[in-house]
Motif scaffolding. Structure first.
Motif, PDB file in Angstrom:
ATOM      1  N   LYS A  16     -21.880 -20.887  32.477  1.00  0.00           N
ATOM      2  CA  LYS A  16     -22.008 -19.629  32.132  1.00  0.00           C
ATOM      3  C   LYS A  16     -20.595 -19.029  31.843  1.00  0.00           C
ATOM      4  CE  LYS A  16     -24.649 -18.250  35.434  1.00  0.00           C
ATOM      5  NZ  LYS A  16     -25.503 -17.252  36.295  1.00  0.00           N
ATOM      6  N   ASN A  17     -19.829 -19.105  32.801  1.00  0.00           N
ATOM      7  CA  ASN A  17     -18.328 -18.450  32.490  1.00  0.00           C
ATOM      8  C   ASN A  17     -17.703 -18.912  31.473  1.00  0.00           C
ATOM      9  OD1 ASN A  17     -18.836 -17.078  34.534  1.00  0.00           O
ATOM     10  ND2 ASN A  17     -17.627 -18.042  36.364  1.00  0.00           N
ATOM     11  N   GLY A  18     -17.664 -20.278  31.130  1.00  0.00           N
ATOM     12  CA  GLY A  18     -17.004 -21.078  30.050  1.00  0.00           C
ATOM     13  C   GLY A  18     -17.404 -20.360  28.739  1.00  0.00           C
ATOM     14  N   ILE A  19     -18.801 -20.261  28.533  1.00  0.00           N
ATOM     15  CA  ILE A  19     -19.514 -19.863  27.258  1.00  0.00           C
ATOM     16  C   ILE A  19     -18.905 -18.371  27.291  1.00  0.00           C
ATOM     17  CG2 ILE A  19     -21.705 -19.108  26.010  1.00  0.00           C
ATOM     18  CD1 ILE A  19     -20.720 -22.249  26.142  1.00  0.00           C
ATOM     19  N   TYR A 126     -25.828 -15.496  25.066  1.00  0.00           N
ATOM     20  CA  TYR A 126     -24.731 -14.716  25.459  1.00  0.00           C
ATOM     21  C   TYR A 126     -24.435 -13.716  24.302  1.00  0.00           C
ATOM     22  CZ  TYR A 126     -20.666 -12.424  26.922  1.00  0.00           C
ATOM     23  OH  TYR A 126     -19.567 -11.508  27.513  1.00  0.00           O
ATOM     24  N   ASP A 127     -24.621 -12.402  24.626  1.00  0.00           N
ATOM     25  CA  ASP A 127     -24.286 -11.466  23.498  1.00  0.00           C
ATOM     26  C   ASP A 127     -22.954 -10.893  23.997  1.00  0.00           C
ATOM     27  OD1 ASP A 127     -23.938  -8.846  22.355  1.00  0.00           O
ATOM     28  OD2 ASP A 127     -26.076  -8.251  22.767  1.00  0.00           O
ATOM     29  N   PRO A 128     -21.884 -11.160  23.445  1.00  0.00           N
ATOM     30  CA  PRO A 128     -20.588 -10.796  23.687  1.00  0.00           C
ATOM     31  C   PRO A 128     -20.505  -9.390  23.361  1.00  0.00           C
ATOM     32  CG  PRO A 128     -20.476 -11.901  21.660  1.00  0.00           C
ATOM     33  CD  PRO A 128     -21.899 -12.005  22.058  1.00  0.00           C
ATOM     34  N   ASP A 129     -21.010  -8.528  22.631  1.00  0.00           N
ATOM     35  CA  ASP A 129     -20.501  -7.227  22.157  1.00  0.00           C
ATOM     36  C   ASP A 129     -21.152  -6.397  23.562  1.00  0.00           C
ATOM     37  OD1 ASP A 129     -20.002  -5.337  19.842  1.00  0.00           O
ATOM     38  OD2 ASP A 129     -21.649  -4.516  20.758  1.00  0.00           O
ATOM     39  N   ARG A 130     -22.300  -6.809  23.987  1.00  0.00           N
ATOM     40  CA  ARG A 130     -22.851  -6.060  25.220  1.00  0.00           C
ATOM     41  C   ARG A 130     -22.588  -6.588  26.645  1.00  0.00           C
ATOM     42  NH1 ARG A 130     -25.456  -5.948  21.086  1.00  0.00           N
ATOM     43  NH2 ARG A 130     -26.196  -4.237  20.061  1.00  0.00           N
ATOM     44  N   ASP A 131     -21.809  -7.593  26.519  1.00  0.00           N
ATOM     45  CA  ASP A 131     -21.664  -8.603  27.757  1.00  0.00           C
ATOM     46  C   ASP A 131     -22.797  -8.843  28.401  1.00  0.00           C
ATOM     47  OD1 ASP A 131     -20.013 -10.139  29.396  1.00  0.00           O
ATOM     48  OD2 ASP A 131     -19.556  -8.478  30.882  1.00  0.00           O
ATOM     49  N   GLU A 132     -23.873  -9.582  27.738  1.00  0.00           N
ATOM     50  CA  GLU A 132     -25.009  -9.728  28.619  1.00  0.00           C
ATOM     51  C   GLU A 132     -25.437 -11.323  28.231  1.00  0.00           C
ATOM     52  OE1 GLU A 132     -27.949  -5.911  28.382  1.00  0.00           O
ATOM     53  OE2 GLU A 132     -28.191  -7.461  26.564  1.00  0.00           O
ATOM     54  N   MET A 133     -25.496 -11.930  29.448  1.00  0.00           N
ATOM     55  CA  MET A 133     -25.703 -13.405  29.620  1.00  0.00           C
ATOM     56  C   MET A 133     -27.125 -13.694  29.994  1.00  0.00           C
ATOM     57  SD  MET A 133     -24.666 -16.611  29.286  1.00  0.00           S
ATOM     58  CE  MET A 133     -22.998 -16.426  29.147  1.00  0.00           C
ATOM     59  N   PHE A 134     -27.847 -13.914  29.146  1.00  0.00           N
ATOM     60  CA  PHE A 134     -29.341 -14.265  29.655  1.00  0.00           C
ATOM     61  C   PHE A 134     -29.155 -15.879  29.822  1.00  0.00           C
ATOM     62  CE2 PHE A 134     -29.759 -10.770  26.659  1.00  0.00           C
ATOM     63  CZ  PHE A 134     -30.762 -10.012  27.358  1.00  0.00           C
ATOM     64  N   ALA A 135     -29.859 -16.374  30.796  1.00  0.00           N
ATOM     65  CA  ALA A 135     -29.955 -17.644  31.096  1.00  0.00           C
ATOM     66  C   ALA A 135     -31.078 -18.235  31.974  1.00  0.00           C
ATOM     67  CB  ALA A 135     -28.788 -18.047  32.077  1.00  0.00           C
ATOM     68  N   ALA A 136     -31.592 -19.328  31.818  1.00  0.00           N
ATOM     69  CA  ALA A 136     -32.492 -20.076  32.245  1.00  0.00           C
ATOM     70  C   ALA A 136     -32.217 -21.512  32.725  1.00  0.00           C
ATOM     71  CB  ALA A 136     -33.831 -19.938  31.623  1.00  0.00           C
TER      72      ALA A 136
END
Length: 268
Positions: A16-19, A126-136
């Motif tokens: 997650k951090n890398g992406i 990952y939405d970089p504009d809102r800094d939102e990381m959705f993950a599963a």
């Protein structure tokens, strides 16, 4: 195998951090700073697409070299070969919503999924504009910025919902039917398939329909919605995931109750 890949929280966090870091440097830093070209299929391509794909492939190869890599900007022959890998395959859309990105509309994301034996086992949007990381991860639920994500909404009736509706890729007959019946309370079309799925999981829309998605468009978002508790199928009533380079329709909803009403309306 999924437990072997991500059995340590540090590995999952590393991915997650890398992406996140790559998206900020390769995509967000170029927003409203680069031009675009048109591909043969009419879609757009920017420097952000090509650089994000190149750098993500390098990052994944350094850390998880056992898996093949499929990127949207690869040739069809390369994509098909990657999908046939017996070890598993990363599936990347480096910028989902390139038309928005190229037009200065801040609705775009990077989508990355891992598929093994024809099954989605991990996914990030990952939405970089809102800094939102959705993950599963398969069988381990979904999350948004490391917090548990459960697909839910107080809406109980189809007529109360906000529909994420992509009319462009529906048949004229079905599009006209939906427009005429207006079976929901309001309608949206955001221009990023990956965010459509992720926002549906977050309850930012409640029902969904799209006529034609590639596997790199939907793979990560489909897993996120499913792990969050949402439901989906194709317009033919089949599972959306098809481990082939073949476009798929998608019908989905935030809750099983709304999904049933939406599917009944569509006669699926």
């Amino acid at each position: 195998m999924i437990n072997f890949v991500f059995n340590q929280p540090s590995q999952w966090q590393q991915l997650k951090n890398g992406i996140r870091q790559l998206a900020k440097s390769e995509i967000l830093a170029r927003f409203e700073q680069v031009g675009f070209e048109q591909k043969a299929d009419g879609s757009l391509l920017t420097e952000a697409d090509t650089e994000m794909q190149k750098q993500t492939q390098r990052f994944l190869a350094r850390n998880w070299p056992e898996f093949a890599f499929l990127g949207e900007e690869m040739s069809l022959e390369q994509q098909k070969k990657a999908l046939c890998s017996p070890q598993g395959c990363w599936i990347l859309d480096p910028v989902d919503g390139t038309s928005n990105f190229a037009s200065g509309i801040p609705v775009y994301a990077v989508s990355l999924a891992l598929m093994m034996n024809g099954e989605l086992v991990a996914g990030l949007v990952y939405d970089p504009d809102r800094d939102e990381m959705f993950a599963a991860r398969l069988g381990q639920g979904a999350e948004l910025n490391d917090q548990r994500l459960v697909a839910q909404t107080p809406k109980r009736l189809l007529k109360q919902t906000s529909g994420i509706i992509d009319f462009k890729r529906l048949t004229p007959e079905l599009a006209f039917q939906i427009i005429q019946d207006n079976p929901y309370a309001s309608q949206r079309s955001f221009g990023s398939v990956a965010l459509d799925w992720a926002w549906l999981a977050a309850g930012r829309g409640h029902i969904y329909i799209h006529g034609s998605q590639n596997i790199w468009d939907y793979a990560a978002g489909l897993l996120i919605l499913t792990e969050a508790g949402g439901k989906s199928c194709t317009l033919e009533g089949e599972a959306v995931l098809l481990p082939q380079i073949k476009k798929r329709s998608a019908v989905a909803a935030t809750t099983p109750e709304l999904f049933k009403q939406w599917a009944d309306y569509l006669k699926i």
